[in-house]
Design a protein around this motif. Structure first.
Motif, PDB file in Angstrom:
ATOM      1  N   ASP B  77       0.828  -1.293   0.067  1.00 15.54           N
ATOM      2  CA  ASP B  77       0.005  -0.074  -0.052  1.00 15.54           C
ATOM      3  C   ASP B  77       0.972   1.253  -0.081  1.00 15.54           C
ATOM      4  O   ASP B  77       0.259   2.367   0.154  1.00 15.54           O
ATOM      5  N   LYS B  78       2.230   0.973  -0.222  1.00 14.18           N
ATOM      6  CA  LYS B  78       3.037   2.415  -0.222  1.00 14.18           C
ATOM      7  C   LYS B  78       2.978   3.212  -1.514  1.00 14.18           C
ATOM      8  O   LYS B  78       2.763   2.629  -2.569  1.00 14.18           O
ATOM      9  N   PHE B  79       2.671   4.435  -1.415  1.00 13.69           N
ATOM     10  CA  PHE B  79       2.600   5.252  -2.410  1.00 13.69           C
ATOM     11  C   PHE B  79       4.019   5.693  -2.951  1.00 13.69           C
ATOM     12  O   PHE B  79       4.755   6.215  -2.101  1.00 13.69           O
ATOM     13  N   TYR B  80       4.330   5.613  -4.261  1.00 14.74           N
ATOM     14  CA  TYR B  80       5.605   5.782  -4.613  1.00 14.74           C
ATOM     15  C   TYR B  80       5.706   7.356  -5.286  1.00 14.74           C
ATOM     16  O   TYR B  80       6.725   8.110  -5.209  1.00 14.74           O
ATOM     17  N   ALA B  81       4.642   7.710  -5.927  1.00 10.16           N
ATOM     18  CA  ALA B  81       4.506   8.998  -6.496  1.00 10.16           C
ATOM     19  C   ALA B  81       3.277   9.529  -6.749  1.00 10.16           C
ATOM     20  O   ALA B  81       2.291   8.641  -7.076  1.00 10.16           O
ATOM     21  N   SER B  82       2.828  10.726  -6.727  1.00  9.98           N
ATOM     22  CA  SER B  82       1.369  11.277  -7.262  1.00  9.98           C
ATOM     23  C   SER B  82       1.835  12.264  -8.235  1.00  9.98           C
ATOM     24  O   SER B  82       2.944  12.979  -8.038  1.00  9.98           O
ATOM     25  N   TYR B  83       1.093  12.265  -9.214  1.00  7.50           N
ATOM     26  CA  TYR B  83       1.328  13.344 -10.298  1.00  7.50           C
ATOM     27  C   TYR B  83       0.103  13.665 -11.100  1.00  7.50           C
ATOM     28  O   TYR B  83      -0.968  13.178 -10.958  1.00  7.50           O
ATOM     29  N   LYS B  84       0.203  15.092 -11.534  1.00  5.95           N
ATOM     30  CA  LYS B  84      -1.069  15.650 -11.991  1.00  5.95           C
ATOM     31  C   LYS B  84      -1.701  14.741 -13.440  1.00  5.95           C
ATOM     32  O   LYS B  84      -0.852  14.057 -13.958  1.00  5.95           O
TER      33      LYS B  84
END
Ligand SMILES: [Zn+2]
Lengths: 182, 114
Positions: B77-84
């Motif tokens: 469940d780890k988030f590695y990146a968020s982007y638009k």
């Protein structure tokens, strides 16, 4: 038969809180849900008499009128003096969407040394002064409902919620305020 | 509680403010009238369900209201990146190993054990 509709405040008669977090119903205000692109911001700012904020979590205030950033193209405008905000926005000759939500929303005011604690009892939003200073605002959740939290002072918050959810919001905040005083 | 970084709010916010929006980067076929029903079903219904890294759409529905994309590990469940939304997939080879191609579906694990 009644000859005219009577306006009833959604939180009329509600009272609660504690010595460290007072919970009161906010007075009537006019409100506007405003959507507009970046190219319309300056004309709308001029028409509304304050600079629409363009950074996350920021607001602008002038003479009891507040513009709260909700999203990259969305603002909640509140006028505590009841100005016709939609009419003001219409003076700007630029593409925008303005919906009068004066009676959709109401607000609960939470103030006191532990006001932030009272709100935090039901909301996951970080209200610490370093990341949520005076003037900061954000749409978030309070228990099961969506609210907009606006920090109007070091120890003062305005919690905007939908009218039909107001008793729920008030109850949660009053309970949080009592717990904060224990 | 998970903290998810919203690229529009530019900070981490509670998962309670977000709604999952399914796989990201699913491109609608440009020749949609010409493709077969099977090809349409493949595009429309079928997803890979990877074990490991997945690129997904998320919506900050109780915050700024925006859709964005995020890379998450389906196991940890780890988030590695968020982007638009609209931005290309980020290169995560440095922080995340290649996703296992094995897909544990009912058919794959139980289908022959009748
Ligand atoms: Zn956001």
């Amino acid at each position: 038969m009644a000859e005219q509709a009577l306006r009833k405040a959604p939180l009329g008669g509600f009272h609660g809180g504690s010595a460290v977090a007072h919970v009161t119903a906010a007075g009537p205000a006019s409100r506007l849900s405003l959507r507009a692109g970046a190219d319309a911001v300056s004309a709308l700012s001029k028409a509304l008499g304050l600079d629409l904020p363009t950074r996350p979590k920021t607001s602008a205030s002038s003479d009891g009128r507040h513009a709260l950033w909700l999203g990259p193209d969305e603002w909640l405008l509140i006028d505590e003096n009841g100005a016709d905000l939609a009419a003001l926005a219409a003076k700007a000759d630029v593409l925008h969407s303005a919906v009068d939500v004066s009676h959709r929303n109401t607000a609960v005011l939470v103030s006191g040394t532990k006001a932030a604690v009272a709100i935090a009892s039901a909301s996951p939003h970080d209200l610490s002064p370093a990341v949520f200073p005076v003037g900061a605002c954000a749409r978030t959740v309070l228990g099961k409902i969506e609210v907009v939290i606006f920090r109007t002072g070091e120890q003062d918050f305005r919690v905007e919620c939908w009218r039909s959810f107001a008793p729920y919001a008030f109850g949660l905040l009053a309970e949080g305020a009592e717990d904060a005083g224990l | 509680m998970l903290l998810i970084y919203c690229p529009y709010c530019e900070e981490e916010r509670s998962e309670l403010e977000f709604r999952h929006g399914g796989d990201a980067h699913i491109a609608r076929p440009t020749n949609i009238a010409d493709i077969t029903d099977e090809e349409f079903a493949e595009f429309f219904f079928l997803r890979d369900n990877p074990k490991g890294l997945i690129f997904e759409r998320w919506r900050h529905i109780h915050g700024c209201g925006r859709f964005f994309n995020a890379a998450r590990d389906t196991v940890s469940d780890k988030f590695y990146a968020s982007y638009k939304a609209g931005e290309p997939k980020p290169d995560l080879s440095a922080v995340h190993p290649a996703t296992e191609k094995t897909v544990e579906t009912y058919e794959a694990t139980e289908g022959t054990a009748k």
